[in-house]
Design a protein around this motif. Structure first.
Motif, PDB file in Angstrom:
ATOM      1  N   HIS A 416      39.326  36.414  43.447  1.00 37.10           N
ATOM      2  CA  HIS A 416      38.913  37.180  42.261  1.00 37.10           C
ATOM      3  C   HIS A 416      37.931  38.305  42.610  1.00 37.10           C
ATOM      4  CE1 HIS A 416      35.083  34.881  41.952  1.00 37.10           C
ATOM      5  NE2 HIS A 416      34.696  35.856  41.159  1.00 37.10           N
ATOM      6  N   GLN A 417      37.017  38.081  43.548  1.00 34.52           N
ATOM      7  CA  GLN A 417      36.105  39.160  43.923  1.00 34.52           C
ATOM      8  C   GLN A 417      36.845  40.293  44.651  1.00 34.52           C
ATOM      9  OE1 GLN A 417      32.159  38.261  45.561  1.00 34.52           O
ATOM     10  NE2 GLN A 417      32.601  39.670  47.250  1.00 34.52           N
ATOM     11  N   PRO A 418      37.660  40.007  45.689  1.00 32.06           N
ATOM     12  CA  PRO A 418      38.413  41.098  46.318  1.00 32.06           C
ATOM     13  C   PRO A 418      39.317  41.842  45.331  1.00 32.06           C
ATOM     14  CG  PRO A 418      38.438  39.173  47.728  1.00 32.06           C
ATOM     15  CD  PRO A 418      37.826  38.741  46.427  1.00 32.06           C
ATOM     16  N   LEU A 419      39.904  41.133  44.361  1.00 29.80           N
ATOM     17  CA  LEU A 419      40.745  41.807  43.372  1.00 29.80           C
ATOM     18  C   LEU A 419      39.916  42.777  42.533  1.00 29.80           C
ATOM     19  CD1 LEU A 419      43.537  42.084  42.000  1.00 29.80           C
ATOM     20  CD2 LEU A 419      42.783  40.306  40.395  1.00 29.80           C
ATOM     21  N   LEU A 420      38.747  42.337  42.071  1.00 29.66           N
ATOM     22  CA  LEU A 420      37.882  43.236  41.294  1.00 29.66           C
ATOM     23  C   LEU A 420      37.477  44.445  42.130  1.00 29.66           C
ATOM     24  CD1 LEU A 420      35.538  40.712  39.431  1.00 29.66           C
ATOM     25  CD2 LEU A 420      37.289  42.167  38.401  1.00 29.66           C
ATOM     26  N   LEU A 421      37.175  44.223  43.411  1.00 26.95           N
ATOM     27  CA  LEU A 421      36.803  45.340  44.279  1.00 26.95           C
ATOM     28  C   LEU A 421      37.979  46.286  44.500  1.00 26.95           C
ATOM     29  CD1 LEU A 421      34.563  43.644  46.999  1.00 26.95           C
ATOM     30  CD2 LEU A 421      33.861  44.922  44.983  1.00 26.95           C
TER      31      LEU A 421
END
Length: 571
Positions: A416-421
């Motif tokens: 979820h963090q890499p996707l948001l980035l």
């Protein structure tokens, strides 16, 4: 068949006072690289062996030393250079820091460092040309602990070990005698470099501290048939190593990628063994060992160009765990002259991220990676690549899996963090390298507080906007999480949305306890939330989530209709 080498048990003193005792480390060898753990382990082992005493014929075995006689004054050290260099450093430390304790043996110690049999004193050991001056000035001539290099580090560790272990001068003298006369090596000497290298590989493929690059380099050299070939391969490898800053871990990663490039499948045995088999097969044709070394160098050039690419897409790919697959694919595409390289990069971002969000582990993306590698090597086009990706994703129902996961609790999901980035990168044409770096740990801010029950007890705002059931369902939703450079001040964490929004933007006049205004966030996703919504409600969380799902569809190159859930089935 007559023996091609002489192998003899050799006491340490005989290494330095035998028939031929001047040594050099050939240019194709790696530089001295023993670290503190190696040094400490050596002196601990020798101390324990000395302390236990020897029983008649028992000696401490220090390993094999393989030497090559090239008809010159000095023998080349093919195997054992780390140990011999450390012994030379040991003698230099004794000479410069323990001369009083070892006074009766100082002439012997000096002979270990220099051969005085001729008119001029000659240092026993020469390193490679690149490091000889450093070795002479900081160790051989005089140990200079104020200098910082691998040799002086080893001298410090050795000096510390001896000081820790020996208070009694007589014990130190006894230990010196033990090292000299009761520590043995098996000394193998040959005039055939290729044969010596094969002996070296046989001795070092079972548990020794050698890298894939060490073994690969030595094997390529063993395949050379004359001095000109040997010189060319040596120079090629030196340039290759220099490109990777003589970092053997990076070189091993390169060779692992090169093996994948050659074989297009998972490794069945050790990387070196598979490379060796590939080299043998290749050299049965018209390819020479020199051409093979140059091919590795060409591959390395493209590999580095992929590593050094700082585009948005490279930052996205760098957050993936399975680095080897996409790096090998892109390196191969560059080496093969793939028609639409940028399009291939976009396709790989879409494929790998969709598999990741869809719950596929690294193990499950191996076969697609191998298949695409074969396709690129065989001259396939970008259309061929996309046809494969679409067929594979369809057969695995990836779109449905992605949709399910995007609408679930995402906070514990690794993606979820890499996707948001990745979505964040899409807001501006330039990568925000100062604010967003691959693997960077960012604060994932829950707008509706993660500890919602406490927040609802303290703040009427949250009680008015959410039921306990809604808060439980939505707190870990994709639509409730925004990226921030820093953790929100704890006094703000459970405050109403307008207060938190002001805090995100660097203005917070409602909380005197926070102190001076802080800098506004640089994240456009977070700014958009502040600008788009006056309040934070279940409907706004769902609306923001749908916005992120649409952005995800664009990133993953899936149809929005495949990812968006109809309103009735959202919760």
């Amino acid at each position: 068949m007559a023996s091609q080498f002489d192998a003899d048990p050799t006491e340490i003193n005989e290494l330095f006072e035998g028939r031929k005792t001047l040594y050099q480390i050939p240019e194709y060898q790696r530089p001295y690289s023993w670290e503190k753990s190696h040094i400490d382990q050596l002196w601990d082992d020798l101390y324990e062996a000395w302390n236990a005493g020897t029983d008649g014929d028992d000696s401490y075995f220090l390993g094999t030393v393989i030497l090559v006689d090239n008809g010159e004054k000095r023998l080349d050290i093919l195997d054992g250079q780390q140990r011999i260099t450390t012994l030379v450093i040991f003698y230099a430390v004794l000479r410069d820091f323990f001369s009083d304790e070892l006074d009766p043996r100082m002439d012997t110690i000096k002979r270990r460092l220099q051969d005085s049999s001729g008119d001029d004193s000659t240092f026993r050991l020469r390193t490679g040309e690149k490091h000889q001056d450093e070795f002479e000035t900081t160790i051989l001539s005089s140990v200079d602990l104020s200098e910082d290099n691998n040799y002086t580090d080893a001298a410090k560790y050795t000096k510390n070990a001896l000081e820790d272990k020996f208070d009694d001068p007589q014990e130190l003298r006894d230990f010196f005698d033990f090292v000299e006369f009761e520590v043995e090596t098996i000394q193998i000497e040959t005039s055939d470099l290729s044969y010596a290298i094969r002996l070296f590989q046989t001795a070092n493929t079972r548990g020794k501290d050698l890298t894939v690059s060490d073994l690969t380099k030595s094997y390529l050299l063993s395949l050379t048939s004359n001095d000109e070939q040997r010189k060319t391969v040596t120079e090629s490898w030196k340039k290759l190593s220099s490109k990777f800053d003589d970092n053997y871990s990076r070189l091993d990663n390169l060779l692992s990628s090169y093996r994948l490039y050659l074989q297009e499948t998972r490794a069945e045995s050790a990387i070196y063994e598979e490379l060796k088999d590939e080299f043998d097969t290749t050299l049965q044709g018209e390819t020479s060992v020199v051409e093979l070394a140059r091919d590795i160098d060409r591959y390395a050039e493209e590999f580095l160009s992929v590593e050094n690419d700082q585009s948005q897409e490279m930052y996205m790919l760098s957050n993936l765990k399975h680095t080897q697959y996409w790096k090998t694919l892109l390196t191969t595409a560059k080496k093969q002259g793939f028609g639409d390289y940028e399009g291939l990069v976009d396709a790989l971002v879409a494929m790998y991220y969709s598999y990741w969000v869809g719950g596929h582990t690294s193990a499950k993306i191996k076969n697609p990676s191998y298949d695409l590698l074969s396709l690129v090597k065989d001259g396939g086009s970008l259309d061929d690549v996309w046809e494969y990706i679409e067929d594979d994703r369809s057969s695995k129902n990836i779109a449905q899996k992605v949709q399910n996961n995007l609408y679930s609790d995402v906070y514990e999901a690794s993606w979820h963090q890499p996707l948001l980035l990745a979505i964040e990168y899409g807001f501006t044409p330039d990568v925000k390298t100062d604010e967003i770096e691959p693997g960077q740990e960012l604060h994932r801010e829950h707008i509706l507080p993660k500890k919602f029950t406490t927040a609802m007890e303290k703040e009427e705002y949250w009680r008015e906007n959410f039921s306990a059931e809604e808060a439980a369902q939505l707190r870990h939703s994709l639509g409730n999480i925004v990226p921030l450079e820093q953790k929100v001040h704890e006094t703000v964490q459970q405050k109403p949305f307008p207060t938190k929004a002001a805090h995100y933007m660097g203005s917070d006049s409602t909380l005197a306890s926070v102190g001076e205004d802080r800098e506004a966030t640089n994240f456009d996703l977070t700014r958009r939330v502040v600008e788009e919504y006056d309040d934070w409600t279940p409907d706004n969380i769902r609306a923001y989530r749908d916005y992120l799902v649409k952005k995800s569809a664009s990133l993953l190159m899936l149809e929005e209709e495949e990812l968006l859930q109809v309103a009735e089935s959202q919760e």
